[in-house]
Scaffold this active site. Structure first.
Site: not given
Ligand SMILES: Cc1ncc(COP(=O)(O)O)c(C=O)c1O
Length: 417
Positions: A134, A211, A214, A237, A375
């Site tokens: 992401h 990360d 998800q 999430k 993203c």
């Molecule tokens: C794999 C992954 N990493 C990071 C994020 C970023 O999350 P946040 O916007 O809550 O920081 C997302 C959000 O869609 C994600 O799917």
């Protein structure tokens, strides 16, 4: 594949989805006069009553600023806030609550690591990411590329969306300073074998940031077992409030890392010519924290632990298998991502139809999915598309909702002729 015909086929009957649904008030509203079919959980999950009540109670009855107060309400709010940190510790099975830093979200947690742990990265130092990341786990590392001349290397995936461990291993060199990899792709659903990634990286002395934005909601977690150095996830999430996220980090790193932001809460003492920082985790939590959001996150994680994370995971995977089965019947639709270890996210394309048009049309049937690049533009390039549609599932989704998605897609295709 054998057909899954009843909800009980998913888990041997141990998971009462209809009972769980009653805990989420929003699921009973309608959109455009149709029952809501919410399949955009990968973007943000809905909130159970336990979270809504915890947030309301915290504001209504137990609200004050934390840590510095000497009065009853401040002590109560501090206890609740720190109890939430302990709940996060249990959720991750971290060794100590001092290894849990509250952040704004996963993005903030990753920026903290890149900005603080990565402060001394130099020109030519290498950072290994996967092509599935992401943007949250790309852009902070691009800063080091742009500003210092660091080199980003990209671990590839197979055409079915598998993370390729051997190819990953080949990217590691004596210049590698950091491996930063998603635990679960937000587009393909691929679950990366993090234990193996960590073993390989640690054998070369390279730290690993995971990360988990998800994975945290779909995959039961044990950071001590994974042995990762850093684990980031985001509250909204995992059925919790927005504005709160978590960074788990090994104590030895936190003690050595400089503060990320400066302000109140994170100092021991400040003078005109001298400063002493507070101890971890407070050293990394400058300013008034997201007090009520942290308490709400604690309630969300407690809720997940009460339902049972293995049971949630098994149920959601059954739902994902059923979605694959139903969507495979639509021979004009292509699913992206067939990894052996895949969580409850299903991305797809329909030849000749733009994902935005598909999602706008099925929205009229009450079906909420996401369309776009999610993203994850480097991954879109790898897949040879500019966007996909994505259905992402939560513990409260049902087989009937998968059927509603399939039916809405058939209608959308007919609509566009
Ligand atoms: C794999 C992954 N990493 C990071 C994020 C970023 O999350 P946040 O916007 O809550 O920081 C997302 C959000 O869609 C994600 O799917």
């Amino acid at each position: 594949m054998t057909a899954l015909t009843k909800e009980s086929d998913f888990t041997g009957g141990g998971f009462d989805v209809e009972r769980i649904r009653t805990d989420f008030p929003i699921l009973f509203r309608e959109v455009y006069g149709k029952p809501l079919v919410y399949l955009d959980n990968g973007a943000s999950a809905q909130k159970p009553r336990a979270v809504l009540d915890a947030v309301e109670h915290a504001y209504k009855m137990e609200y004050a600023n934390v840590h510095r107060g000497l009065h009853y309400l401040s002590n109560t709010a501090t206890t609740n806030f720190e109890n939430a940190r302990e709940t996060v510790r249990r959720f991750l099975n971290a060794g100590s609550a001092e290894e849990i830093i509250f952040t704004r979200n996963a993005t903030d947690a990753i920026n903290l690591v890149a900005g603080s742990f990565g402060l001394d990265f130099r020109e030519g130092d290498e950072i290994v990411l996967s092509i599935m990341e992401h943007h949250s786990n790309i852009v902070p590392w691009h800063f080091h590329r742009e500003r210092k001349g660091c080199v980003i290397k990209w671990a590839p995936i197979s055409d079915t969306g598998e993370f390729l461990l051997e190819e990953f291993e080949r990217l590691l060199t004596p210049r590698t300073r950091m491996v930063a990899i998603t635990h679960m792709s937000n587009v393909l659903g691929t679950v990366v074998p993090i234990r193996e990634v960590v073993r390989i990286a640690h054998a070369r002395g390279v730290p690993v940031l995971v990360d988990g934005a998800q994975a945290a909601v779909h995959v039961p977690l044990d950071v001590q077992d994974l042995d990762c150095d850093f684990y980031a996830f985001t509250g909204h999430k995992t059925y919790g409030p927005t504005g709160i996220g978590v960074l788990y980090a090994k104590r030895k790193h936190l003690d050595a890392m400089p503060p990320y932001q400066g302000g109140g809460e994170m100092i021991e003492s400040v003078a005109t010519e001298r400063i002493a920082y507070g101890r971890t985790p407070h050293k990394f939590e400058a300013g008034t924290p997201a007090i009520v959001q942290a308490i709400g996150l604690g309630a969300a994680l407690d809720y997940m632990m009460q339902v049972g994370r293995e049971r949630i995971s098994a149920y959601e995977r059954g739902l994902k298998d059923y979605a694959h089965q139903r969507l495979a019947e639509l021979n004009w639709l292509r699913i992206h991502g067939h990894a052996r270890d895949k969580g409850a996210i299903v991305s797809f394309s329909i030849d000749g139809l733009h994902p935005h048009d598909i999602s706008t049309i099925i929205d009229r049937s009450g079906v909420a999915v996401r369309a776009g690049h999610h993203c994850a533009q480097p991954l879109m390039d790898r897949l040879g598309v500019t966007a996909t549609c994505r259905a992402s599932f939560a513990m409260y989704n049902t087989k009937a909702e998968v059927d509603a998605l399939a039916e809405a897609l058939i209608k959308a295709r007919d609509f566009f002729g």
